[in-house]
Scaffold this motif. Structure first.
Motif, PDB file in Angstrom:
ATOM      1  N   LEU A 176      12.247  -0.964   8.118  1.00  0.00           N
ATOM      2  CA  LEU A 176      11.591   0.331   8.318  1.00  0.00           C
ATOM      3  C   LEU A 176      10.666   0.267   9.531  1.00  0.00           C
ATOM      4  CD1 LEU A 176      10.648   1.271   4.643  1.00  0.00           C
ATOM      5  CD2 LEU A 176      12.765   1.701   5.863  1.00  0.00           C
ATOM      6  N   THR A 177      10.420   1.437  10.139  1.00  0.00           N
ATOM      7  CA  THR A 177       9.527   1.482  11.285  1.00  0.00           C
ATOM      8  C   THR A 177       8.081   1.380  10.804  1.00  0.00           C
ATOM      9  OG1 THR A 177       9.254   3.863  11.203  1.00  0.00           O
ATOM     10  CG2 THR A 177      11.127   3.041  12.450  1.00  0.00           C
ATOM     11  N   ALA A 178       7.174   1.169  11.770  1.00  0.00           N
ATOM     12  CA  ALA A 178       5.749   1.085  11.443  1.00  0.00           C
ATOM     13  C   ALA A 178       5.314   2.338  10.706  1.00  0.00           C
ATOM     14  CB  ALA A 178       4.949   0.908  12.731  1.00  0.00           C
ATOM     15  N   GLU A 179       5.751   3.482  11.226  1.00  0.00           N
ATOM     16  CA  GLU A 179       5.392   4.763  10.609  1.00  0.00           C
ATOM     17  C   GLU A 179       5.927   4.862   9.179  1.00  0.00           C
ATOM     18  OE1 GLU A 179       6.945   7.656  13.265  1.00  0.00           O
ATOM     19  OE2 GLU A 179       5.046   8.722  13.438  1.00  0.00           O
ATOM     20  N   GLU A 180       7.201   4.520   9.015  1.00  0.00           N
ATOM     21  CA  GLU A 180       7.817   4.625   7.685  1.00  0.00           C
ATOM     22  C   GLU A 180       7.157   3.673   6.699  1.00  0.00           C
ATOM     23  OE1 GLU A 180      12.389   5.861   8.869  1.00  0.00           O
ATOM     24  OE2 GLU A 180      11.774   3.770   8.911  1.00  0.00           O
ATOM     25  N   ASN A 181       6.813   2.466   7.186  1.00  0.00           N
ATOM     26  CA  ASN A 181       6.136   1.510   6.314  1.00  0.00           C
ATOM     27  C   ASN A 181       4.818   2.066   5.805  1.00  0.00           C
ATOM     28  OD1 ASN A 181       7.294  -1.166   5.722  1.00  0.00           O
ATOM     29  ND2 ASN A 181       7.613  -1.252   7.919  1.00  0.00           N
ATOM     30  N   LEU A 182       4.056   2.678   6.723  1.00  0.00           N
ATOM     31  CA  LEU A 182       2.751   3.208   6.323  1.00  0.00           C
ATOM     32  C   LEU A 182       2.910   4.393   5.376  1.00  0.00           C
ATOM     33  CD1 LEU A 182       0.529   3.035   9.517  1.00  0.00           C
ATOM     34  CD2 LEU A 182       0.310   1.756   7.402  1.00  0.00           C
ATOM     35  N   ALA A 183       3.855   5.279   5.694  1.00  0.00           N
ATOM     36  CA  ALA A 183       4.057   6.447   4.833  1.00  0.00           C
ATOM     37  C   ALA A 183       4.469   5.997   3.439  1.00  0.00           C
ATOM     38  CB  ALA A 183       5.104   7.371   5.443  1.00  0.00           C
ATOM     39  N   ALA A 184       5.338   4.975   3.378  1.00  0.00           N
ATOM     40  CA  ALA A 184       5.785   4.474   2.079  1.00  0.00           C
ATOM     41  C   ALA A 184       4.611   3.854   1.319  1.00  0.00           C
ATOM     42  CB  ALA A 184       6.908   3.453   2.266  1.00  0.00           C
ATOM     43  N   ALA A 185       3.765   3.112   2.032  1.00  0.00           N
ATOM     44  CA  ALA A 185       2.623   2.473   1.371  1.00  0.00           C
ATOM     45  C   ALA A 185       1.670   3.528   0.818  1.00  0.00           C
ATOM     46  CB  ALA A 185       1.891   1.566   2.354  1.00  0.00           C
ATOM     47  N   ALA A 186       1.467   4.614   1.589  1.00  0.00           N
ATOM     48  CA  ALA A 186       0.565   5.666   1.126  1.00  0.00           C
ATOM     49  C   ALA A 186       1.127   6.343  -0.115  1.00  0.00           C
ATOM     50  CB  ALA A 186       0.331   6.677   2.237  1.00  0.00           C
ATOM     51  N   ALA A 187       2.440   6.647  -0.080  1.00  0.00           N
ATOM     52  CA  ALA A 187       3.052   7.302  -1.235  1.00  0.00           C
ATOM     53  C   ALA A 187       3.006   6.387  -2.455  1.00  0.00           C
ATOM     54  CB  ALA A 187       4.489   7.694  -0.915  1.00  0.00           C
ATOM     55  N   LEU A 188       3.186   5.086  -2.226  1.00  0.00           N
ATOM     56  CA  LEU A 188       3.154   4.138  -3.345  1.00  0.00           C
ATOM     57  C   LEU A 188       1.764   4.097  -3.976  1.00  0.00           C
ATOM     58  CD1 LEU A 188       4.692   1.963  -4.941  1.00  0.00           C
ATOM     59  CD2 LEU A 188       3.907   0.298  -3.279  1.00  0.00           C
ATOM     60  N   SER A 189       0.750   4.296  -3.141  1.00  0.00           N
ATOM     61  CA  SER A 189      -0.617   4.243  -3.677  1.00  0.00           C
ATOM     62  C   SER A 189      -0.968   5.516  -4.433  1.00  0.00           C
ATOM     63  CB  SER A 189      -1.608   4.032  -2.549  1.00  0.00           C
ATOM     64  OG  SER A 189      -1.823   5.255  -1.883  1.00  0.00           O
ATOM     65  N   GLY A 190      -0.046   6.482  -4.455  1.00  0.00           N
ATOM     66  CA  GLY A 190      -0.288   7.700  -5.220  1.00  0.00           C
ATOM     67  C   GLY A 190      -0.881   8.821  -4.404  1.00  0.00           C
ATOM     68  N   GLU A 191      -1.150   8.570  -3.112  1.00  0.00           N
ATOM     69  CA  GLU A 191      -1.701   9.626  -2.268  1.00  0.00           C
ATOM     70  C   GLU A 191      -0.873   9.724  -0.992  1.00  0.00           C
ATOM     71  OE1 GLU A 191      -6.032   8.918  -1.835  1.00  0.00           O
ATOM     72  OE2 GLU A 191      -5.657   7.651  -3.567  1.00  0.00           O
ATOM     73  N   PRO A 192       0.240  10.479  -1.049  1.00  0.00           N
ATOM     74  CA  PRO A 192       1.101  10.590   0.124  1.00  0.00           C
ATOM     75  C   PRO A 192       0.309  11.073   1.340  1.00  0.00           C
ATOM     76  CG  PRO A 192       2.120  11.608  -1.783  1.00  0.00           C
ATOM     77  CD  PRO A 192       0.717  11.271  -2.172  1.00  0.00           C
ATOM     78  N   ALA A 193       0.604  10.484   2.502  1.00  0.00           N
ATOM     79  CA  ALA A 193      -0.130  10.824   3.713  1.00  0.00           C
ATOM     80  C   ALA A 193       0.736  11.709   4.601  1.00  0.00           C
ATOM     81  CB  ALA A 193      -0.505   9.553   4.454  1.00  0.00           C
ATOM     82  N   SER A 194       0.115  12.633   5.305  1.00  0.00           N
ATOM     83  CA  SER A 194       0.838  13.494   6.233  1.00  0.00           C
ATOM     84  C   SER A 194       1.224  12.659   7.454  1.00  0.00           C
ATOM     85  CB  SER A 194      -0.056  14.651   6.672  1.00  0.00           C
ATOM     86  OG  SER A 194      -1.108  14.150   7.448  1.00  0.00           O
ATOM     87  N   PRO A 195       2.279  13.076   8.191  1.00  0.00           N
ATOM     88  CA  PRO A 195       2.664  12.338   9.399  1.00  0.00           C
ATOM     89  C   PRO A 195       1.495  12.201  10.376  1.00  0.00           C
ATOM     90  CG  PRO A 195       4.341  13.950   8.851  1.00  0.00           C
ATOM     91  CD  PRO A 195       3.210  14.179   7.898  1.00  0.00           C
ATOM     92  N   ASP A 196       0.640  13.224  10.444  1.00  0.00           N
ATOM     93  CA  ASP A 196      -0.523  13.151  11.334  1.00  0.00           C
ATOM     94  C   ASP A 196      -1.473  12.047  10.907  1.00  0.00           C
ATOM     95  OD1 ASP A 196       0.344  15.126  12.943  1.00  0.00           O
ATOM     96  OD2 ASP A 196      -0.858  16.731  12.019  1.00  0.00           O
ATOM     97  N   ALA A 197      -1.695  11.956   9.588  1.00  0.00           N
ATOM     98  CA  ALA A 197      -2.599  10.918   9.082  1.00  0.00           C
ATOM     99  C   ALA A 197      -2.045   9.537   9.398  1.00  0.00           C
ATOM    100  CB  ALA A 197      -2.802  11.093   7.579  1.00  0.00           C
ATOM    101  N   VAL A 198      -0.710   9.379   9.266  1.00  0.00           N
ATOM    102  CA  VAL A 198      -0.079   8.098   9.567  1.00  0.00           C
ATOM    103  C   VAL A 198      -0.269   7.765  11.043  1.00  0.00           C
ATOM    104  CG1 VAL A 198       2.132   6.918   9.728  1.00  0.00           C
ATOM    105  CG2 VAL A 198       1.601   8.254   7.694  1.00  0.00           C
ATOM    106  N   ARG A 199      -0.063   8.777  11.906  1.00  0.00           N
ATOM    107  CA  ARG A 199      -0.217   8.541  13.339  1.00  0.00           C
ATOM    108  C   ARG A 199      -1.631   8.157  13.701  1.00  0.00           C
ATOM    109  NH1 ARG A 199       3.925  12.732  16.293  1.00  0.00           N
ATOM    110  NH2 ARG A 199       5.581  12.141  14.860  1.00  0.00           N
ATOM    111  N   SER A 200      -2.601   8.847  13.107  1.00  0.00           N
ATOM    112  CA  SER A 200      -3.979   8.508  13.502  1.00  0.00           C
ATOM    113  C   SER A 200      -4.361   7.137  12.953  1.00  0.00           C
ATOM    114  CB  SER A 200      -4.963   9.598  13.088  1.00  0.00           C
ATOM    115  OG  SER A 200      -4.930   9.774  11.707  1.00  0.00           O
TER     116      SER A 200
END
Lengths: 244, 204
Positions: B89-113
């Motif tokens: 997975l890409t850096a972005e996808e890894n972070l988005a997946a980690a956020a969703a796993l923690s129960g608080e999905p992150a917006s693409p903007d949040a992942v980018r920042s």
């Protein structure tokens, strides 16, 4: 190097309670992520399917090419090959996540681990069991099986291969982190696969004998229900033990 | 407030540590030091709720927590030695997946920042496989900022980070602690954390 970029303001540092969406959000998370990872490493999936195709195709070459003999051994060969193909792909169910530390994050997630594990098992079935099921009628033609036998074989595999993924999930989690885990997994799981093999291959035999496949398929279906209820809990418990 | 009471750990027949007691309160950080094999990682894994202590108990907000306790799972961000990135997975996808796993999905903007904070904006769509060890560590830092958890448990967080990365780590930990978080790190190279109530614990 922009090290001074602002850190997003902490919205809240409160403990999050159980996340929204519950078990289905958890199941979808691991299903989607595992499918994405599987699609990015398609060659591995291809190798496993090719293994299945080759094993199935070797038997007609090695034995007497008589139509009645082939039709008699066909269902058994296809089922045994499906078992082996499932076994071959089982180590990737948890070993990858265990190796790169993702499994710790999964186990520490506020989502229920049983649901996350179920999603992974479902992804395993979609990438291992389902292709095997779809290919079986095609490969069955090599064994001079008639249309009805092929249909029953596909139906039996459709019900039976999810059981293989569910039981296999328990074995894969139990053998995590062990040296020689792959061969131990085979020893542990193949005996558990035997009832599935008997009822699965038996369904086609029953049709050939004119008895109808209902009894065998019902038993497989009952087995699937039991495995669906029990296996996620057993696999999740085994994951927790492996991480300890 | 995280408290440890008379914790002890065994690895096989050898005792790693025993009767270990400490407290880390809100707005405090704890640095665990010690030679190789003294049980730093084992202690962190116990505090994360991944393994059970041989003896003793861990209390989170006054309540005894057992391994995989839901109260602890909702509070802990564990950064273990393998960084928990999927190579595919890409850096972005890894972070988005980690956020969703923690129960608080992150917006693409949040992942980018979050990636911008760790200076990895340019690498955001590269698969994690091609990133260097230091860059992977930085994604681990980005995950800590993205997944907002009270209790940070960091195992050797400085490993593979360059000077700028180490400074960034110290800044993030400092900000986390000052905004009411707790941080516990096992490390050989002590982090410089000004304006933070810093405890230290040496394992031997």
């Amino acid at each position: 190097m922009n090290t001074a970029a602002p850190v997003p303001a902490p919205a809240s540092l409160a403990d999050s309670a159980l996340p929204a969406g519950g078990i289905f959000a958890a199941l979808r998370w691991s299903l989607v992520r595992d499918l994405k990872v599987a699609m990015r490493s398609r060659s591995e999936l291809g190798v496993q399917l090719l293994f299945y195709i080759i094993v199935v195709s070797l038997f007609p070459l090695a034995s007497n090419p008589e139509r009645t003999l082939l039709a008699a051994i066909g269902p058994g060969v296809l089922w045994v090959a499906a078992l082996l193909a499932s076994l071959l792909s089982l180590p990737r169910l948890f070993a990858g996540d265990y190796g790169d530390g993702t499994l710790e994050q999964i186990a520490l997630s506020p989502h229920p681990l049983e649901a996350l594990v179920s999603g992974k098992i479902l992804a395993h079935w979609l990438t291992a069991g389902l292709p095997v099921t779809l290919l079986a009628p095609l490969l069955g033609i090599q064994y001079a099986m008639d249309g009805e036998s092929l249909a029953v074989l596909a139906a039996a595999l459709l019900i039976g291969t999810p059981i293989l993924s569910l039981l296999g999930g328990i074995g894969a989690a139990l053998t995590l982190g062990l040296r020689g885990g792959g061969s131990l997994l085979a020893l542990l799981i193949l005996p558990l696969y035997v009832p599935v093999l008997i009822f699965g291959a038996g369904a086609v035999e029953a049709v050939r004998a004119g008895l109808g496949a209902t009894a065998n398929l019902s038993l497989l279906g009952a087995g699937l229900l039991v495995a669906m209820v029990g296996a996620p809990f057993a696999a999740a418990a085994a994951v927790r033990i492996a991480l300890d | 407030m995280l408290e440890a009471h008379n914790l002890s750990a065994e690895r096989g027949a050898t005792r790693l540590f025993s009767d270990l007691s400490f407290k880390v309160g809100t707005g405090e950080a704890l640095m665990i030091t010690g030679a190789n094999g003294t049980g730093k990682t084992t202690l962190l894994r116990m505090l994360a709720g991944l393994s059970a202590p041989a003896a003793g108990e861990i209390r989170w907000r006054g309540q005894i927590v057992k391994p995989f306790d839901p109260r602890l799972r909702g509070a802990v961000a564990f950064a273990g030695h393998p960084i928990a990135l999927k190579d595919e997975l890409t850096a972005e996808e890894n972070l988005a997946a980690a956020a969703a796993l923690s129960g608080e999905p992150a917006s693409p903007d949040a992942v980018r920042s979050a990636l911008e904070v760790v200076s990895l904006s340019r690498q955001r769509s590269l698969p994690a496989r091609v990133l260097s060890q230091g860059q992977r560590r930085r994604i681990g830092l980005a995950r800590l900022t993205l997944v907002r958890r009270v209790l940070w448990l960091l195992d050797e967080p400085v490993t593979a980070l360059d000077a700028a990365g180490t400074a960034l780590l110290a800044r993030l930990v400092g900000e986390h602690v000052q905004t009411g978080g707790l941080a516990i790190a096992a490390t050989h190279t002590p982090l410089i954390l000004p304006q933070v109530r810093l405890h230290s614990l040496a394992l031997a």
